[in-house]
Design an enzyme around this catalytic site. Structure first.
Site, mmCIF file in Angstrom:
data_model
loop_
_atom_site.group_PDB
_atom_site.id
_atom_site.type_symbol
_atom_site.label_atom_id
_atom_site.label_comp_id
_atom_site.label_asym_id
_atom_site.label_seq_id
_atom_site.Cartn_x
_atom_site.Cartn_y
_atom_site.Cartn_z
ATOM 1 N N LEU A 9 0.812 -1.218 0.000
ATOM 2 C CA LEU A 9 0.000 0.000 0.000
ATOM 3 C C LEU A 9 0.846 1.269 0.000
ATOM 4 C CD1 LEU A 9 -2.690 -1.008 2.674
ATOM 5 C CD2 LEU A 9 -2.902 -1.084 0.178
ATOM 6 N N GLY A 10 2.028 1.202 0.495
ATOM 7 C CA GLY A 10 2.905 2.368 0.533
ATOM 8 C C GLY A 10 4.219 2.025 1.204
ATOM 9 N N GLY A 45 9.825 5.894 5.582
ATOM 10 C CA GLY A 45 11.172 5.805 6.130
ATOM 11 C C GLY A 45 11.336 4.715 7.160
ATOM 12 N N ASP A 60 5.637 14.192 12.177
ATOM 13 C CA ASP A 60 5.716 13.941 10.733
ATOM 14 C C ASP A 60 4.312 13.997 10.118
ATOM 15 O OD1 ASP A 60 6.946 13.399 8.309
ATOM 16 O OD2 ASP A 60 6.774 11.229 8.553
#
Length: 271
Positions: free
Chosen positions: A130-131, A134, A249
């Protein structure tokens, strides 16, 4: 004083009881009156002085005794306070240790086998990815019961110990809010560290904002709804939650959208 007259001789005498002439030095008597002798102090004076000395001594002794008594009482209170505080600290440490053991047991109950998660994600195939970020890659998975999950496979160079990883999992699992992605389970086996989240079907916000076709689906009403949900989730993390986690983040790729386009903040704890 005597005088003669033609008839007979006669004399007159005159005297006064007061001195009617000045005495000279030669006329003063040779003996002088001695000064009055100083009489020795009487017994009453001695008694008064003795009473004053005894009274001062009594006052000093009473003052020293009172100060000593106050010091003794204060010292006793401090000693008792320190004993009670020490006992409370020991009890709190014992309670914290027992709580830590209970939390580790709870963490063990949340743990999945690596083989189960690997089978659910088709062995972490690229088709289920899905992604990628880092801290690792995210995969779509389906458990044997049909439940959809999102699995985050953390990188092996995180440098985090097993106990630290379990503690972080427990912290994240305690955060419950409708605008946060819910952590369901985890997996810790050998060098593998997996986090199992609830599956969010509409992926992340960036896929809508930067896609010319999907962007038209985000009207101002939906955008306002998404902005409000993000604000509520951040407020919970920063102020209302017991842990008070600061998201470091926050970006559109970390804002996930469920089936009703409700925003859910992800990656608020760095693993």
């Amino acid at each position: 004083m005597c005088y003669e007259s033609e008839f007979s001789a006669s004399c007159n005498f005159r005297f006064e009881i007061e001195c009617f002439y000045n005495l000279t030095t030669a006329d003063t008597p040779l003996t002088s009156t001695p000064p009055p002798a100083t009489s020795p102090p009487s017994n009453n004076t001695k008694n008064t002085t003795g009473k004053k000395i005894n009274s001062s001594r009594t006052i000093i002794i009473a003052s020293v005794s009172a100060v000593a008594l106050v010091v003794l009482v204060v010292s006793s209170c401090i000693f008792v306070f320190l004993r009670v505080r020490k006992s409370k600290v020991k009890a709190e440490k014992g309670g914290e240790a027992a709580e830590a053991v209970d939390e580790i047991k709870n963490a063990e109950a949340l743990q999945y086998d690596f083989s189960t998660i690997s089978a659910a994600t088709n062995h972490f195939s690229n088709s289920n990815m899905l992604g990628q970020g880092g801290f690792g890659s995210v995969y779509k998975g389906k458990l044997a019961g049909g439940e959809l999950i999102a699995v985050k496979r953390l990188s092996t160079d995180s440098g985090q110990g097993d106990l630290e990883f379990k503690n972080e999992v427990l912290l994240v699992a305690k955060l419950q809010h409708r605008n946060l992605v819910r952590l369901q389970d985890f997996c810790l086996e050998r060098n593998e560290r997996l986090l199992i989240y609830q599956f969010v079907p509409n992926a992340s916000l960036d896929q809508f904002l930067f896609d010319p076709v999907k962007r038209a689906y985000l009207g101002w009403e939906k955008r306002y709804k998404i902005i409000g949900g993000i604000a509520r989730g951040l407020l919970y993390l920063h102020e209302d939650s017991r842990l008070r986690i600061i998201h470091r983040d926050l970006k559109t790729s970390n804002i996930l959208l469920d089936a009703e386009m409700n925003p859910k903040i992800a990656d608020f704890v760095c693993s």
